[in-house]
Motif scaffolding. Structure first.
Motif, PDB file in Angstrom:
ATOM      1  N   CYS A 292       0.973  -1.215  -0.337  1.00 24.27           N
ATOM      2  CA  CYS A 292       0.253   0.037   0.063  1.00 24.27           C
ATOM      3  C   CYS A 292       0.560   1.258  -0.283  1.00 24.27           C
ATOM      4  O   CYS A 292       0.973   1.892  -1.266  1.00 24.27           O
ATOM      5  CB  CYS A 292      -1.051   0.213   1.176  1.00 24.27           C
ATOM      6  N   ARG A 293       2.150   1.471   0.602  1.00 16.30           N
ATOM      7  CA  ARG A 293       3.141   2.164   0.249  1.00 16.30           C
ATOM      8  C   ARG A 293       3.325   2.582  -0.668  1.00 16.30           C
ATOM      9  O   ARG A 293       3.695   3.832  -0.566  1.00 16.30           O
ATOM     10  CB  ARG A 293       4.278   2.479   2.037  1.00 16.30           C
ATOM     11  N   ASP A 294       4.231   1.190  -1.105  1.00 13.86           N
ATOM     12  CA  ASP A 294       5.166   1.547  -1.918  1.00 13.86           C
ATOM     13  C   ASP A 294       3.775   2.824  -3.353  1.00 13.86           C
ATOM     14  O   ASP A 294       4.362   3.279  -3.780  1.00 13.86           O
ATOM     15  CB  ASP A 294       5.293   0.675  -3.142  1.00 13.86           C
ATOM     16  N   LEU A 295       2.809   1.886  -3.788  1.00 14.73           N
ATOM     17  CA  LEU A 295       1.888   2.764  -4.525  1.00 14.73           C
ATOM     18  C   LEU A 295       1.076   3.836  -4.178  1.00 14.73           C
ATOM     19  O   LEU A 295       1.014   4.893  -5.235  1.00 14.73           O
ATOM     20  CB  LEU A 295       0.442   1.463  -5.085  1.00 14.73           C
ATOM     21  N   ALA A 296       0.835   4.379  -3.201  1.00 13.83           N
ATOM     22  CA  ALA A 296       0.694   5.534  -2.946  1.00 13.83           C
ATOM     23  C   ALA A 296       1.923   6.949  -3.067  1.00 13.83           C
ATOM     24  O   ALA A 296       1.707   7.160  -3.185  1.00 13.83           O
ATOM     25  CB  ALA A 296      -0.250   5.585  -1.049  1.00 13.83           C
ATOM     26  N   ARG A 297       3.056   6.075  -2.863  1.00 13.80           N
ATOM     27  CA  ARG A 297       4.349   6.826  -2.850  1.00 13.80           C
ATOM     28  C   ARG A 297       4.650   7.681  -4.081  1.00 13.80           C
ATOM     29  O   ARG A 297       5.110   8.288  -4.842  1.00 13.80           O
ATOM     30  CB  ARG A 297       5.524   6.284  -2.588  1.00 13.80           C
ATOM     31  N   ILE A 298       4.410   6.164  -5.163  1.00  7.50           N
ATOM     32  CA  ILE A 298       4.827   6.593  -7.057  1.00  7.50           C
ATOM     33  C   ILE A 298       3.470   7.623  -6.936  1.00  7.50           C
ATOM     34  O   ILE A 298       2.854   8.046  -8.049  1.00  7.50           O
ATOM     35  CB  ILE A 298       5.139   5.344  -7.548  1.00  7.50           C
ATOM     36  N   THR A 299       1.829   7.308  -6.324  1.00 10.45           N
ATOM     37  CA  THR A 299       0.712   8.069  -7.449  1.00 10.45           C
ATOM     38  C   THR A 299       0.971   9.508  -6.339  1.00 10.45           C
ATOM     39  O   THR A 299       0.710   9.905  -7.123  1.00 10.45           O
ATOM     40  CB  THR A 299      -0.425   7.182  -6.260  1.00 10.45           C
ATOM     41  N   ALA A 300       1.528   9.574  -5.509  1.00 16.00           N
ATOM     42  CA  ALA A 300       1.288  11.329  -4.896  1.00 16.00           C
ATOM     43  C   ALA A 300       2.913  12.128  -5.778  1.00 16.00           C
ATOM     44  O   ALA A 300       2.481  13.002  -5.515  1.00 16.00           O
ATOM     45  CB  ALA A 300       2.095  11.111  -3.904  1.00 16.00           C
ATOM     46  N   ARG A 301       3.566  10.980  -5.976  1.00 10.41           N
ATOM     47  CA  ARG A 301       4.733  11.664  -6.806  1.00 10.41           C
ATOM     48  C   ARG A 301       4.404  11.976  -8.482  1.00 10.41           C
ATOM     49  O   ARG A 301       4.808  12.715  -8.733  1.00 10.41           O
ATOM     50  CB  ARG A 301       6.059  10.620  -6.410  1.00 10.41           C
ATOM     51  N   GLU A 302       3.938  11.540  -8.865  1.00 13.24           N
ATOM     52  CA  GLU A 302       3.715  10.292 -10.307  1.00 13.24           C
ATOM     53  C   GLU A 302       2.107  11.347 -10.582  1.00 13.24           C
ATOM     54  O   GLU A 302       2.394  12.009 -11.857  1.00 13.24           O
ATOM     55  CB  GLU A 302       3.903   9.397 -10.897  1.00 13.24           C
ATOM     56  N   HIS A 303       0.984  11.737 -10.522  1.00 14.14           N
ATOM     57  CA  HIS A 303      -0.351  11.575 -10.887  1.00 14.14           C
ATOM     58  C   HIS A 303      -0.066  12.952 -11.839  1.00 14.14           C
ATOM     59  O   HIS A 303      -0.539  13.235 -13.201  1.00 14.14           O
ATOM     60  CB  HIS A 303      -0.999  12.062  -9.403  1.00 14.14           C
ATOM     61  N   GLY A 304       0.415  13.534 -11.103  1.00  7.14           N
ATOM     62  CA  GLY A 304       0.926  14.650 -12.313  1.00  7.14           C
ATOM     63  C   GLY A 304       0.963  14.882 -13.080  1.00  7.14           C
ATOM     64  O   GLY A 304       0.676  15.701 -14.747  1.00  7.14           O
ATOM     65  N   ASN A 305       2.333  14.169 -13.325  1.00  7.51           N
ATOM     66  CA  ASN A 305       2.864  13.959 -15.010  1.00  7.51           C
ATOM     67  C   ASN A 305       1.699  12.426 -15.295  1.00  7.51           C
ATOM     68  O   ASN A 305       1.948  12.792 -16.812  1.00  7.51           O
ATOM     69  CB  ASN A 305       4.278  13.295 -14.250  1.00  7.51           C
ATOM     70  N   VAL A 306       1.772  11.555 -14.848  1.00  2.00           N
ATOM     71  CA  VAL A 306       0.339  10.956 -15.725  1.00  2.00           C
ATOM     72  C   VAL A 306      -0.568  12.265 -16.292  1.00  2.00           C
ATOM     73  O   VAL A 306      -1.497  11.697 -17.253  1.00  2.00           O
ATOM     74  CB  VAL A 306      -0.184   9.628 -14.647  1.00  2.00           C
ATOM     75  N   GLY A 307      -1.067  12.810 -15.921  1.00  4.47           N
ATOM     76  CA  GLY A 307      -2.160  13.594 -16.231  1.00  4.47           C
ATOM     77  C   GLY A 307      -2.076  14.505 -17.253  1.00  4.47           C
ATOM     78  O   GLY A 307      -2.190  14.905 -18.744  1.00  4.47           O
ATOM     79  N   ARG A 308      -0.691  15.066 -17.160  1.00  6.90           N
ATOM     80  CA  ARG A 308       0.723  15.205 -18.762  1.00  6.90           C
ATOM     81  C   ARG A 308       1.236  14.971 -19.405  1.00  6.90           C
ATOM     82  O   ARG A 308       1.685  14.805 -20.768  1.00  6.90           O
ATOM     83  CB  ARG A 308       1.252  16.503 -17.644  1.00  6.90           C
ATOM     84  N   ALA A 309       0.639  13.353 -19.661  1.00 13.57           N
ATOM     85  CA  ALA A 309       0.393  12.043 -20.757  1.00 13.57           C
ATOM     86  C   ALA A 309       1.444  12.681 -21.738  1.00 13.57           C
ATOM     87  O   ALA A 309       2.343  12.467 -23.001  1.00 13.57           O
ATOM     88  CB  ALA A 309       0.524  11.894 -20.294  1.00 13.57           C
ATOM     89  N   PHE A 310       0.283  13.599 -22.470  1.00 17.78           N
ATOM     90  CA  PHE A 310       0.168  14.152 -23.818  1.00 17.78           C
ATOM     91  C   PHE A 310       1.543  14.889 -24.303  1.00 17.78           C
ATOM     92  O   PHE A 310       2.143  15.133 -24.834  1.00 17.78           O
ATOM     93  CB  PHE A 310      -0.836  14.555 -24.383  1.00 17.78           C
ATOM     94  N   GLU A 311       1.793  15.729 -23.275  1.00 18.87           N
ATOM     95  CA  GLU A 311       3.019  16.376 -23.056  1.00 18.87           C
ATOM     96  C   GLU A 311       4.169  16.103 -23.287  1.00 18.87           C
ATOM     97  O   GLU A 311       5.269  16.812 -23.778  1.00 18.87           O
ATOM     98  CB  GLU A 311       2.503  17.931 -22.161  1.00 18.87           C
ATOM     99  N   LEU A 312       4.250  14.996 -22.903  1.00 17.79           N
ATOM    100  CA  LEU A 312       5.985  14.116 -22.598  1.00 17.79           C
ATOM    101  C   LEU A 312       6.625  14.168 -23.536  1.00 17.79           C
ATOM    102  O   LEU A 312       5.878  12.578 -24.920  1.00 17.79           O
ATOM    103  CB  LEU A 312       6.053  13.262 -21.533  1.00 17.79           C
ATOM    104  N   ARG A 313       8.008  13.885 -23.816  1.00 18.89           N
ATOM    105  CA  ARG A 313       8.176  14.278 -24.969  1.00 18.89           C
ATOM    106  C   ARG A 313       8.320  11.711 -24.290  1.00 18.89           C
ATOM    107  O   ARG A 313       8.789  11.960 -24.050  1.00 18.89           O
ATOM    108  CB  ARG A 313       9.928  14.410 -25.378  1.00 18.89           C
ATOM    109  N   PRO A 314       8.995  11.387 -25.842  1.00 18.61           N
ATOM    110  CA  PRO A 314       9.458   9.843 -25.429  1.00 18.61           C
ATOM    111  C   PRO A 314      10.700   9.428 -24.097  1.00 18.61           C
ATOM    112  O   PRO A 314      10.391   8.592 -23.859  1.00 18.61           O
ATOM    113  CB  PRO A 314      10.209   9.194 -26.648  1.00 18.61           C
ATOM    114  N   ALA A 315      11.231  10.540 -24.698  1.00 14.53           N
ATOM    115  CA  ALA A 315      12.681  10.359 -23.727  1.00 14.53           C
ATOM    116  C   ALA A 315      11.911  10.790 -22.289  1.00 14.53           C
ATOM    117  O   ALA A 315      12.665   9.797 -21.101  1.00 14.53           O
ATOM    118  CB  ALA A 315      13.659  11.331 -24.176  1.00 14.53           C
TER     119      ALA A 315
END
Length: 407
Positions: A292-315
């Motif tokens: 539970c902790r590990d999934l919550a950690r990457i979700t807290a850290r990355e949910h904003g990046n996931v929302g911007r997925a279409f703006e991210l470059r391949p690298a």
């Protein structure tokens, strides 16, 4: 010897719900008589026996007396002269303090059936105040039966328990157990509403409690209030029948917004990193399981990046995948995408909006995983320092090819 079905089985029958487990109380018997009839004793604190054929639990009628703070500070008394009503009066809520005899007769000395009809949670007696776990249990029942409300006098009693420090005596493992069970119920937000109303949430999860009253940009969050948003998020997760790990990640994803200075509202720049720090504090305090902790950690850290997925470059996408350890644990990465979906759809008016970013990033991961890292390593045996760079480049090219066709 008289045997009665008690507690949740009687309650659920009256609610028209399927009965999963049955608990029995035995009146007028001694431990010796139970053993003589083939029952096997298993109770540690008071006499509980397993039926020799069905293995269902049968407890001797008992009374209890408070002797110390917390939920373990009780002395139990069982004797053949303890009556059914004496046993029922020690129970938490009227809806759980009913008994049905073998002939179908209902014993309901405290109005449980009436409170079921009225959809009310009401304490049986002031003995409710002696066990702080009962606050958590009532809150969990609210998540299971969201159309029930707490009787005003019961809420007043729970407020007094919080003020007297009873909640502070709860051990972390029991708090987590009840919160986890409540998160898996039909409408988890009701659990947190009950805990907030009596003041217990501020003692148990202050990092979450402070989110109410913190505004967000109305353009992206029509519900505005961060606490309201988080409740919409976990209820969405429940409607999707997502796992406990995803529901906990959804609950914890925005903790950092509670520490944004008021003069920066409604923006919350950098809240992701602050959310991770607060999450670590919560997980350490409540002894939250690692998955539970590990999934919550990457979700807290990355949910904003996931929302911007279409703006991210391949690298950048490949770097994101590596940062989430997605190549070793792809299932966890997909669960993080589901938690991010909950964040997106847990907003007023957004409930039915598509979230294509999740499928987009999952497909990008699949494309990157097609790269044979072992073969690349073999090609660079003479220059092992270049292996990581070459693998990264190959994965980036694979993601770029996917994007070229599917964006």
């Amino acid at each position: 010897m008289e045997i009665y079905t008690v507690g949740g089985a009687v309650r659920d029958e009256l609610l028209g719900l399927p009965v999963r487990d049955r608990d029995y109380v035995v009146v007028g018997a001694t431990p010796e008589q139970m053993v003589a009839q083939g029952f096997r004793p298993v109770g540690k604190d008071f006499p509980v026996f397993l039926h020799p054929e069905t293995q269902e639990e049968y407890a001797l009628a008992r009374t209890e007396r408070k002797t110390a703070p917390g939920y373990k500070g009780f002395v139990f008394h069982t004797d053949a002269d303890v009556t059914l009503e004496q046993d029922l009066v020690r129970r938490d809520l009227t809806i759980n303090a009913m008994a049905r005899a073998a002939d179908g007769t209902l014993t309901d000395p405290f109005g449980g059936a009436r409170d079921i009809d009225a959809r009310i949670f009401r304490h049986v007696s002031t003995a409710f105040a002696e066990d702080p776990v009962r606050i958590l249990r009532l809150a969990r029942f609210a998540a299971r039966f969201p159309d029930f409300t707490v009787a005003p006098e019961t809420n007043v009693l729970m407020q007094a328990m919080v003020a007297q420090g009873e909640v502070d005596a709860l051990v972390p493992e029991r708090v987590w157990q009840e919160l986890a069970r409540g998160l898996m119920e039909r409408q988890p937000s009701r659990m947190f509403a009950v805990l907030r109303d009596c003041g217990a949430l501020a003692r148990l999860l202050p990092e979450l409690d402070v989110l109410w009253g913190v505004p967000q940009p109305e353009k992206h969050h029509p519900e505005i209030d961060t606490g309201v948003h988080v409740m919409l998020v976990i209820d969405y997760a429940a409607r999707q029948d997502f796992s406990l790990e995803i529901r906990f990640a959804a609950l914890m994803h925005d903790l950092g917004k509670g520490t944004t200075p008021a003069d920066e509202w409604p923006s919350h720049h950098g809240h992701e990193a602050r959310s991770v720090k607060l999450l670590e504090t919560v997980c350490s305090r409540l002894k939250v399981p690692n998955d539970c902790r590990d999934l919550a950690r990457i979700t807290a850290r990355e949910h904003g990046n996931v929302g911007r997925a279409f703006e991210l470059r391949p690298a950048t996408i490949v770097t994101l995948l590596g940062r989430c350890d997605a190549f070793r644990k792809p299932e966890r990465f997909v669960d993080m995408l589901r938690a991010a979906q909950c964040d997106h759809c847990g907003r007023t008016g957004f409930e039915q909006r598509p979230f294509p970013q999740a499928a987009y990033l999952e497909a990008a991961l699949q494309a990157a995983r097609q790269v044979d890292a072992g073969a690349i390593a073999a090609q660079h045996q003479a220059q092992p320092q270049r292996i990581a760079e070459a693998v990264q480049a190959a994965r980036t090219a694979a993601v770029a090819a996917y994007i070229a066709v599917n964006r």
